[in-house]
Design an enzyme around this catalytic site. Structure first.
Site, mmCIF file in Angstrom:
data_model
loop_
_atom_site.group_PDB
_atom_site.id
_atom_site.type_symbol
_atom_site.label_atom_id
_atom_site.label_comp_id
_atom_site.label_asym_id
_atom_site.label_seq_id
_atom_site.Cartn_x
_atom_site.Cartn_y
_atom_site.Cartn_z
ATOM 1 N N ASP A 1 -13.272 0.747 12.086
ATOM 2 C CA ASP A 1 -13.058 0.802 10.688
ATOM 3 C C ASP A 1 -12.874 2.323 10.348
ATOM 4 O O ASP A 1 -13.894 3.156 10.572
ATOM 5 C CB ASP A 1 -14.227 0.361 9.969
ATOM 6 C CG ASP A 1 -14.366 0.429 8.518
ATOM 7 O OD1 ASP A 1 -13.382 1.125 7.783
ATOM 8 O OD2 ASP A 1 -15.271 -0.177 7.831
ATOM 9 N N VAL A 2 -11.764 2.632 9.854
ATOM 10 C CA VAL A 2 -11.152 3.774 9.434
ATOM 11 C C VAL A 2 -11.899 4.716 8.272
ATOM 12 O O VAL A 2 -11.959 5.740 8.303
ATOM 13 C CB VAL A 2 -9.524 3.836 9.077
ATOM 14 C CG1 VAL A 2 -8.815 3.670 10.177
ATOM 15 C CG2 VAL A 2 -9.476 3.345 7.683
ATOM 16 N N ASN B 1 -1.693 2.863 9.815
ATOM 17 C CA ASN B 1 -1.233 1.750 9.123
ATOM 18 C C ASN B 1 -2.434 1.061 8.274
ATOM 19 O O ASN B 1 -2.076 0.545 7.334
ATOM 20 C CB ASN B 1 -0.661 0.589 10.075
ATOM 21 C CG ASN B 1 -0.394 -0.477 9.406
ATOM 22 O OD1 ASN B 1 0.649 -0.748 8.929
ATOM 23 N ND2 ASN B 1 -1.013 -1.504 9.663
ATOM 24 N N SER C 1 3.517 3.976 0.755
ATOM 25 C CA SER C 1 3.985 2.963 -0.060
ATOM 26 C C SER C 1 4.864 3.569 -1.170
ATOM 27 O O SER C 1 4.608 4.670 -1.564
ATOM 28 C CB SER C 1 2.826 2.192 -0.891
ATOM 29 O OG SER C 1 3.282 1.281 -1.977
ATOM 30 N N TYR D 1 -4.667 2.723 -6.030
ATOM 31 C CA TYR D 1 -3.814 2.406 -4.733
ATOM 32 C C TYR D 1 -2.784 3.499 -4.828
ATOM 33 O O TYR D 1 -2.413 3.994 -3.632
ATOM 34 C CB TYR D 1 -3.295 1.005 -4.942
ATOM 35 C CG TYR D 1 -2.266 0.750 -3.635
ATOM 36 C CD1 TYR D 1 -2.707 0.305 -2.263
ATOM 37 C CD2 TYR D 1 -0.942 0.723 -3.890
ATOM 38 C CE1 TYR D 1 -1.945 0.117 -1.461
ATOM 39 C CE2 TYR D 1 0.077 0.424 -2.788
ATOM 40 C CZ TYR D 1 -0.486 0.141 -1.478
ATOM 41 O OH TYR D 1 0.291 -0.062 -0.674
ATOM 42 N N LYS E 1 -1.863 6.456 -2.033
ATOM 43 C CA LYS E 1 -0.570 6.334 -1.354
ATOM 44 C C LYS E 1 0.233 7.696 -1.392
ATOM 45 O O LYS E 1 0.806 8.257 -0.670
ATOM 46 C CB LYS E 1 0.345 5.309 -1.571
ATOM 47 C CG LYS E 1 -0.352 4.079 -0.863
ATOM 48 C CD LYS E 1 -0.688 3.998 0.487
ATOM 49 C CE LYS E 1 -1.244 2.757 0.938
ATOM 50 N NZ LYS E 1 -1.359 2.840 2.478
ATOM 51 N N THR F 1 3.807 -10.073 3.742
ATOM 52 C CA THR F 1 2.467 -10.071 4.722
ATOM 53 C C THR F 1 1.128 -10.846 3.731
ATOM 54 O O THR F 1 1.343 -11.079 2.856
ATOM 55 C CB THR F 1 1.950 -8.583 4.652
ATOM 56 O OG1 THR F 1 1.438 -7.922 3.478
ATOM 57 C CG2 THR F 1 3.165 -7.744 5.220
#
Length: 245
Positions: A63-64, A90, A142, A157, A161, A191
């Protein structure tokens, strides 16, 4: 000769979507792929599929957002393969958040911790080994993080990014003599992250009038981590069908 023959690549968030497609693409190009993620069942299956197709891959739970697990991942790869050539950061999440007034700060913290700080943790612990191999870092940001593009109400978000983009530039500038660092900025990609599977709602805002595929992103990633892109450093490349224009 395959583009990635003999390379050892770590892909975070490799258990679905763009990460899964990239893991399969990198392995097909000759790399030994370490798939890092949180979904053990999917990770093991993807690694087995790659091995079943004559590729080299292994899954490692990481888990990053957990620095101990990040450190364990780096130690595992270095002890098993004696080197790290490629780091593809990623892993990321895209939760639906309400208006700014209704957004919980805990949601902001979670998104930033995984999407932005996760990239920093992985890079921090991997870069000493990448310097030895003259390796390469690829970060998945993104179009939502680009200065020229605003993505609805995705406050956390988009900010996360944007941080990834600027962090990539800093790594490219400071470490460029030894380690290349680049960033891709996907647009709307088909996705599992999208619950609403009716992608036609995006067609009018994308010049190509379709959404992208995970495989198309993986092809760009494959090029950027290969020696064919050996003089590309600090680039921020949209993979969005022209959506950010």
């Amino acid at each position: 000769m395959n583009r990635l023959d003999g390379k050892v690549a770590i892909i975070t968030g490799g258990t679905s979507g763009m990460g899964e497609a990239s893991a399969k693409r990198f392995a097909k190009a000759g790399a030994t792929v370490v798939i890092a993620g949180r979904n053990n069942e999917r990770g093991e299956k993807i690694a087995a599929d790659i091995v079943g197709n004559n590729g080299n891959a292994v899954y490692f739970h990481a888990d990053v957002s957990n620095e101990t697990e990040v450190m364990d991942l780096i130690v595992f790869v270095n002890e098993r393969y004696k080197k790290i050539d490629i780091l593809f950061n990623n892993a990321g999440i895209f939760p639906v958040t309400p208006s700014l007034e209704e957004m919980e700060m805990s949601d902001w913290d979670t998104i930033m911790d995984i999407n932005a700080s996760g990239v920093v943790r992985m890079t921090k612990h991997a870069i000493p080994f990448l310097q030895i191999t003259k390796g390469v870092i690829l970060n998945n940001a993104s179009v939502a993080g680009m200065q020229s593009f605003a993505s609805g109400k995705t406050y956390a978000y988009s900010a996360s990014k944007a941080a990834v983009i600027q962090f990539t530039r800093m790594i490219a500038k400071v470490y460029g003599a030894d380690v290349r660092a680049n960033c891709i900025c996907p647009g709307v990609i088909d996705t599992p992250i999208f619950v609403n599977r009716d992608f036609s709602r995006f067609h009018d805002i994308i010049p190509m009038h379709r959404v992208g595929t995970a495989e198309e992103v993986a092809k760009v990633a494959n090029f950027l981590v290969s020696d064919d892109a050996g003089y590309i450093n600090g680039a921020v490349i949209p993979v969005d069908g022209g959506q950010s224009l």
